[in-house]
Scaffold this motif. Structure first.
Motif, PDB file in Angstrom:
ATOM      1  N   VAL A  37       0.841  -1.200   0.000  1.00 51.06           N
ATOM      2  CA  VAL A  37       0.000   0.000   0.000  1.00 51.06           C
ATOM      3  C   VAL A  37       0.872   1.245   0.000  1.00 51.06           C
ATOM      4  CG1 VAL A  37      -1.584   1.374   1.398  1.00 51.06           C
ATOM      5  CG2 VAL A  37      -2.014  -1.065   1.056  1.00 51.06           C
ATOM      6  N   ALA A  38       1.918   1.225   0.804  1.00 48.61           N
ATOM      7  CA  ALA A  38       2.823   2.375   0.854  1.00 48.61           C
ATOM      8  C   ALA A  38       3.402   2.651  -0.528  1.00 48.61           C
ATOM      9  CB  ALA A  38       3.940   2.107   1.862  1.00 48.61           C
ATOM     10  N   SER A  39       3.830   1.596  -1.212  1.00 48.05           N
ATOM     11  CA  SER A  39       4.404   1.771  -2.549  1.00 48.05           C
ATOM     12  C   SER A  39       3.374   2.310  -3.524  1.00 48.05           C
ATOM     13  CB  SER A  39       4.954   0.452  -3.076  1.00 48.05           C
ATOM     14  OG  SER A  39       5.987  -0.010  -2.238  1.00 48.05           O
ATOM     15  N   LEU A  40       2.170   1.823  -3.397  1.00 44.89           N
ATOM     16  CA  LEU A  40       1.118   2.290  -4.304  1.00 44.89           C
ATOM     17  C   LEU A  40       0.837   3.770  -4.069  1.00 44.89           C
ATOM     18  CD1 LEU A  40      -1.336  -0.743  -4.213  1.00 44.89           C
ATOM     19  CD2 LEU A  40       0.089  -0.006  -6.113  1.00 44.89           C
ATOM     20  N   ARG A  41       0.911   4.189  -2.803  1.00 41.25           N
ATOM     21  CA  ARG A  41       0.686   5.604  -2.487  1.00 41.25           C
ATOM     22  C   ARG A  41       1.718   6.491  -3.160  1.00 41.25           C
ATOM     23  NH1 ARG A  41      -1.609   4.930   2.831  1.00 41.25           N
ATOM     24  NH2 ARG A  41      -3.849   4.713   2.419  1.00 41.25           N
ATOM     25  N   GLN A  42       2.896   5.939  -3.362  1.00 35.67           N
ATOM     26  CA  GLN A  42       3.980   6.701  -3.987  1.00 35.67           C
ATOM     27  C   GLN A  42       3.700   7.020  -5.449  1.00 35.67           C
ATOM     28  OE1 GLN A  42       6.759   7.646  -2.509  1.00 35.67           O
ATOM     29  NE2 GLN A  42       7.092   6.305  -0.754  1.00 35.67           N
ATOM     30  N   ILE A  43       2.801   6.242  -6.035  1.00 37.44           N
ATOM     31  CA  ILE A  43       2.548   6.441  -7.456  1.00 37.44           C
ATOM     32  C   ILE A  43       1.726   7.702  -7.665  1.00 37.44           C
ATOM     33  CG2 ILE A  43       1.415   5.482  -9.488  1.00 37.44           C
ATOM     34  CD1 ILE A  43       2.112   2.709  -8.455  1.00 37.44           C
ATOM     35  N   VAL A  76      -5.764  -8.392  -1.206  1.00 32.95           N
ATOM     36  CA  VAL A  76      -6.419  -8.154   0.086  1.00 32.95           C
ATOM     37  C   VAL A  76      -7.096  -6.779   0.056  1.00 32.95           C
ATOM     38  CG1 VAL A  76      -4.793  -9.600   1.338  1.00 32.95           C
ATOM     39  CG2 VAL A  76      -4.330  -7.170   1.082  1.00 32.95           C
ATOM     40  N   PRO A  77      -8.071  -6.560   0.938  1.00 29.82           N
ATOM     41  CA  PRO A  77      -8.888  -5.344   0.876  1.00 29.82           C
ATOM     42  C   PRO A  77      -8.117  -4.031   0.853  1.00 29.82           C
ATOM     43  CG  PRO A  77      -9.883  -6.909   2.374  1.00 29.82           C
ATOM     44  CD  PRO A  77      -8.576  -7.500   1.956  1.00 29.82           C
ATOM     45  N   GLN A  78      -7.117  -3.875   1.715  1.00 30.31           N
ATOM     46  CA  GLN A  78      -6.414  -2.587   1.742  1.00 30.31           C
ATOM     47  C   GLN A  78      -5.764  -2.297   0.400  1.00 30.31           C
ATOM     48  OE1 GLN A  78      -5.818  -5.413   3.659  1.00 30.31           O
ATOM     49  NE2 GLN A  78      -4.179  -4.801   5.076  1.00 30.31           N
ATOM     50  N   VAL A  79      -5.121  -3.322  -0.136  1.00 28.09           N
ATOM     51  CA  VAL A  79      -4.441  -3.147  -1.417  1.00 28.09           C
ATOM     52  C   VAL A  79      -5.458  -2.846  -2.515  1.00 28.09           C
ATOM     53  CG1 VAL A  79      -3.090  -4.308  -3.189  1.00 28.09           C
ATOM     54  CG2 VAL A  79      -2.496  -4.603  -0.779  1.00 28.09           C
TER      55      VAL A  79
END
Lengths: 341, 341
Positions: free
Chosen positions: B111-117, B132-135
């Motif tokens: 999730v952290a990496s995705l936020r970086q996008i 999973v749900p958060q992702v």
DNA sequence: AAAAAAATGATTGGCGTTCCTCATTTTTAG
DNA sequence: CTAAAAATGAGGAACGCCAATCATTTTTTT
């Protein structure tokens, strides 16, 4: 940082835009030291030609020709469909693909078709042709005239083409041999091999690989004399039926096309025992055979993949990129009942 | 005849260039009947946008991100190499690819990496993440912000991505099951299955398919309790060694990575009898196993192909083409000793 | 040293879109 | 019917490269 343009190259090379252009599109008339200056600057700035701008400017896009054997074989039909699909997908990128055909296995017709290809209006041609001198000469002529040549599915002598796109057929044969030996629960007895035509280079190579493995690893299996079926379903059906009765083979390897005949014959065979059967290419006939347990395994060279790859490489070649030979190799897939969706 | 341009469209639609532009790039503020006129003209002229000119004009090319699990696994290394290769090959077409990584199997890190996008600077992202749900929520947010999402190798819920690029893992498991049953000369006895983690969707699906076939077609084979090896070579080596001694399995199916351990254990085993062994992915370890006769068959999902396909689809999506889901499926290849060159 | 040849510079228009701005016409609302 | 809003037209600059032409400088030859 934006990407470097020819302006950047000119500036860091301390030469004019015109000189950079002369070097990059080698129009000649440039002193050696200027050439070097430009090349250094290219390296230093990391300049890569913007293909969009180049194509837009030059006006013409990519003009490709596919030359296929005529006829209704399932494989060729699939190939044509895939080319059409690929053509659609690339239209937005100015790719124009022309599909032509020549009589199957007929070098004279092939040469005639090759003569039709106009070097002025085509950048690259992908061909399925026989590997014989007349055809090779024609290919060489085309190459000299500036048409890049891709040999598709069946290779020709290396000098007559720029790259081969297709599977390694000797490996295909070896895989067939290995599976034949291992899928037969007790590998002892005669094996029937049906080729299309041994004059076709891909068929000859498959047979070679198959033989190697049988001789080395499965001495109990003996090869019946190889028969040529010329991809004709009726002929093959007859041939298989008679061999089943007379020889009771423990295995059948169908190297070429015309497998509808093979499946029909196996279906009609009324013996409880069924030989392990391996064929090539995923077609309606072979898939039906797999589904009904008449064929055990199919070695497939995905035509869609070959076409996609061919177009990709043709574009790269037209863009004057260096294309390493290995990029033309496409892997073989193995299909069994379970792979069918 | 040259290809149609917006000028041609404007002329045949009897509207101005500006209106055509407004319709084609839906900037709004156009009367319904004009929209129709333009669409008709597009159809009539066969107009296809010239992507070269469009990209040149718009200035920016294609900005893609690949998000991979970190770590030194052979598969990931290969993936990275393939992405780099593909990036090079596409540079001339203004494709810029950024590779990032997140901790393996760690949704928080993902999730952290995705936020970086940054949606502003990326057109499309190809990700290997947990389902999973958060992702999923994060992926959905990105999609809403205009970033196209490709799930690579392991799928996620359909709503969270635009397309899945990878093999059908249930089919993979079924193929493994079929070959297991047929390659064992006498299919009776226990079979060992080693998964990486059953929480990984691809692994779970393979197991599912494998089970199906064994239960239906090879009742003589019994599954030992499935063990999780977490792709750790040492742990797997130990596990295999102990099972070989205690249970004498007739077959081993390695669903995940860490196959160096598997090969080591098989090599050390001093029994004359060797179980039929099937593993996934062509890596140094599995190829060594094949070559030395320790592994019988490898089911491979060519990462090069997955990457090529992903980039291709990403380009098409960025060009606003409609991409049918089936185009993401990549076939599985079967590798045996004979396929090694 | 002059003449000829070679190399380089400077500049231009065009490729098909996108993305503006500004003017004009048509439609709708009041 | 008039004022406001909506729709349309007209045009231009830019993107990066290509393919020219013509002028100027440098090098080579005689």
């Amino acid at each position: 940082m934006a990407r470097a343009t020819i302006h950047d190259v000119a500036r860091t090379a301390q030469v004019s835009l015109a000189t950079v252009d002369r070097v990059l599109n080698n129009r000649g008339g440039v002193a050696a030291k200027s050439v070097k200056k430009v090349h250094d600057a290219v390296a230093r700035t990391g300049y890569v030609k913007d293909q969009f701008a180049a194509n837009l400017s030059r006006g013409n896009g990519y003009r490709f020709v596919f030359l296929l054997p005529a006829g209704q074989s399932a494989f060729v039909r699939k190939l044509i469909a895939e080319i059409a699909r690929e053509s659609d997908l690339n239209r937005k990128d100015r790719v124009h693909i022309d599909i032509r055909s020549s009589k199957t296995f007929d070098p004279v017709s092939q040469v005639a078709s090759l003569r039709q290809i106009d070097p002025e209006t085509t950048d690259c041609a992908a061909v399925i042709v026989s590997d014989v001198p007349q055809v090779r000469a024609e290919l060489t002529r085309l190459r000299a005239a500036g048409v890049r040549i891709v040999s598709l599915v069946a290779d020709v002598q290396a000098e007559a083409r720029d790259i081969y796109v297709g599977p390694n057929n000797e490996v295909a044969g070896r895989m067939a041999g290995q599976f034949m030996g291992r899928l037969i629960r007790e590998p002892v007895g005669p094996v029937l091999v049906i080729a299309g035509s041994l004059a076709a280079r891909d068929h000859a190579q498959r047979l070679l690989g198959f033989r190697q493995v049988l001789q080395n690893d499965f001495a109990g299996l003996t090869l019946l004399p190889v028969v040529e079926g010329f991809d004709d379903a009726a002929r093959i059906a007859d041939l298989v039926a008679r061999t089943l009765d007379a020889m009771s083979p423990v295995g059948i390897y169908a190297i070429g096309a015309g497998n509808a005949g093979l499946v029909a014959a196996l279906r009609r065979a009324n013996s409880a025992f069924r030989p392990v059967t391996i064929a090539h290419e995923s077609t309606d006939a072979t898939r039906e055979g797999l589904r009904d347990g008449l064929i055990d395994l199919v070695i497939d060279q995905d035509p869609g993949r070959a076409v996609t790859r061919a177009v990709r490489l043709m574009r790269d070649m037209a863009d004057k990129q260096i294309v390493p030979p290995a990029r033309g190799e496409i892997p073989l897939s193995i299909i069994i009942k379970e792979s069918l969706s």
